[in-house]
Design an enzyme around this catalytic site. Structure first.
Site, PDB file in Angstrom:
ATOM      1  N   SER A   1       0.831  -1.203   0.000  1.00 54.79           N
ATOM      2  CA  SER A   1       0.000   0.000   0.000  1.00 54.79           C
ATOM      3  C   SER A   1       0.868   1.258   0.000  1.00 54.79           C
ATOM      4  O   SER A   1       1.621   1.466  -0.948  1.00 54.79           O
ATOM      5  CB  SER A   1      -0.959  -0.074   1.202  1.00 54.79           C
ATOM      6  OG  SER A   1      -1.905   0.942   1.158  1.00 54.79           O
TER       7      SER A   1
ATOM      8  N   ASP B   1     -10.340  -3.682  -5.136  1.00 59.74           N
ATOM      9  CA  ASP B   1      -9.644  -2.748  -4.242  1.00 59.74           C
ATOM     10  C   ASP B   1     -10.368  -1.398  -4.252  1.00 59.74           C
ATOM     11  O   ASP B   1     -10.446  -0.745  -5.292  1.00 59.74           O
ATOM     12  CB  ASP B   1      -8.191  -2.585  -4.736  1.00 59.74           C
ATOM     13  CG  ASP B   1      -7.320  -1.847  -3.733  1.00 59.74           C
ATOM     14  OD1 ASP B   1      -7.851  -0.985  -3.005  1.00 59.74           O
ATOM     15  OD2 ASP B   1      -6.103  -2.133  -3.684  1.00 59.74           O
TER      16      ASP B   1
ATOM     17  N   HIS C   1      -8.157  -4.423  -0.859  1.00 65.00           N
ATOM     18  CA  HIS C   1      -6.867  -3.781  -0.612  1.00 65.00           C
ATOM     19  C   HIS C   1      -5.993  -4.596   0.351  1.00 65.00           C
ATOM     20  O   HIS C   1      -4.769  -4.492   0.314  1.00 65.00           O
ATOM     21  CB  HIS C   1      -7.100  -2.370  -0.065  1.00 65.00           C
ATOM     22  CG  HIS C   1      -5.888  -1.494  -0.155  1.00 65.00           C
ATOM     23  ND1 HIS C   1      -5.350  -1.081  -1.362  1.00 65.00           N
ATOM     24  CD2 HIS C   1      -5.093  -0.959   0.807  1.00 65.00           C
ATOM     25  CE1 HIS C   1      -4.279  -0.328  -1.143  1.00 65.00           C
ATOM     26  NE2 HIS C   1      -4.106  -0.244   0.173  1.00 65.00           N
TER      27      HIS C   1
HETATM   28  C1  MLT Z   1      -1.322   5.965  -0.187  1.00 64.47           C
HETATM   29  O1  MLT Z   1      -1.706   6.952   0.426  1.00 64.47           O
HETATM   30  O2  MLT Z   1      -0.137   5.682  -0.361  1.00 64.47           O
HETATM   31  C2  MLT Z   1      -2.387   5.082  -0.742  1.00 64.47           C
HETATM   32  O3  MLT Z   1      -3.604   5.746  -0.733  1.00 64.47           O
HETATM   33  C3  MLT Z   1      -2.491   3.806  -0.003  1.00 64.47           C
HETATM   34  C4  MLT Z   1      -2.809   4.017   1.448  1.00 64.47           C
HETATM   35  O4  MLT Z   1      -1.906   4.269   2.220  1.00 64.47           O
HETATM   36  O5  MLT Z   1      -3.981   3.936   1.813  1.00 64.47           O
END
Ligand code: MLT
Length: 208
Positions: free
Chosen positions: A108, A158, A189
């Site tokens: 992520s 996701d 996700h």
């Molecule tokens: C991010 O902010 O890098 C992406 O939205 C993934 C997350 O951290 O939720």
């Protein structure tokens, strides 16, 4: 021993028994301990380097600032990418691991900064497993990622990363010459057992 300035990330380092180091990069709200057992599952022999992101969002560690979900503060992202890349190089000197054999495993937000390193500091990584990533930024000049294996593991349900965005990332990495393996799971996700299995297999086959 005094730590050099760039080692000022809170981090965890677990020495291994092979030449490879996995750079473990957690998601929003994670920390340096989060992915260590996953790292060991993925590679029983590798050294593990796991830093904690320095940015706090409502108390949750991240690797760079965002303005909203999926909308990144690009200036901060660029700055943090270089800061993290410098940390990896300093850590290699400090812990005596091979700086040419570092593979990122990022989830992520951690996958997104790993993507930033690939695009802005390609010499720091010899490969990357990007788990639920999105396009971190469009660089002004394309990095040379020829011979760099990259795994992109996405979920078709996701709610954070659209399939268009994941496809765009794959296209961007391929334009830079990366050897991209795509895994599209029937998942959201969160990481699944299938993600772990795919990454483990990819590390065995491609990420040598
Ligand atoms: C991010 O902010 O890098 C992406 O939205 C993934 C997350 O951290 O939720």
């Amino acid at each position: 021993m005094n730590q050099p300035a760039a080692l000022d990330f809170i981090h965890c380092f677990v020495p291994g028994h092979s030449k490879r180091t996995l750079l473990l990069l957690h998601g929003t709200g994670g920390d340096e301990s989060n992915l260590v057992s996953l790292g060991r599952t993925l590679d029983a022999e590798a050294s593990l380097l796991s830093p904690r992101g320095k940015v706090l969002e409502n108390g949750m560690p991240r690797f760079f600032r965002r303005l909203a979900e999926g909308v990144f503060d690009e200036e901060d992202l660029i700055h943090r990418t270089h800061e993290l890349a410098d940390f990896v190089q300093e850590a290699a000197a400090h812990y005596h691991f091979d700086p040419k054999n570092v593979i990122a495993v990022g989830y992520s937000n951690g996958a997104n900064i790993a993507g930033g390193i690939l695009l802005l500091r390609p010499d720091v990584l010899c490969g990357a497993a990007l788990l639920r990533p999105m396009v971190p930024l469009i660089p002004k000049a394309l990095a040379d990622l020829r011979n760099t294996p990259v795994l992109v593991c996405s979920g078709n349900q996701d709610p954070i990363v659209s399939s268009e965005n994941a496809d765009e990332l794959v296209a961007l990495l391929r334009r830079a010459g990366a050897n991209v393996t795509v895994s599209l799971e029937n998942a959201g996700h969160a990481l699944t057992d299938a993600t772990v299995e795919t990454t483990l297999r990819w590390l065995l086959e491609e990420g040598k």
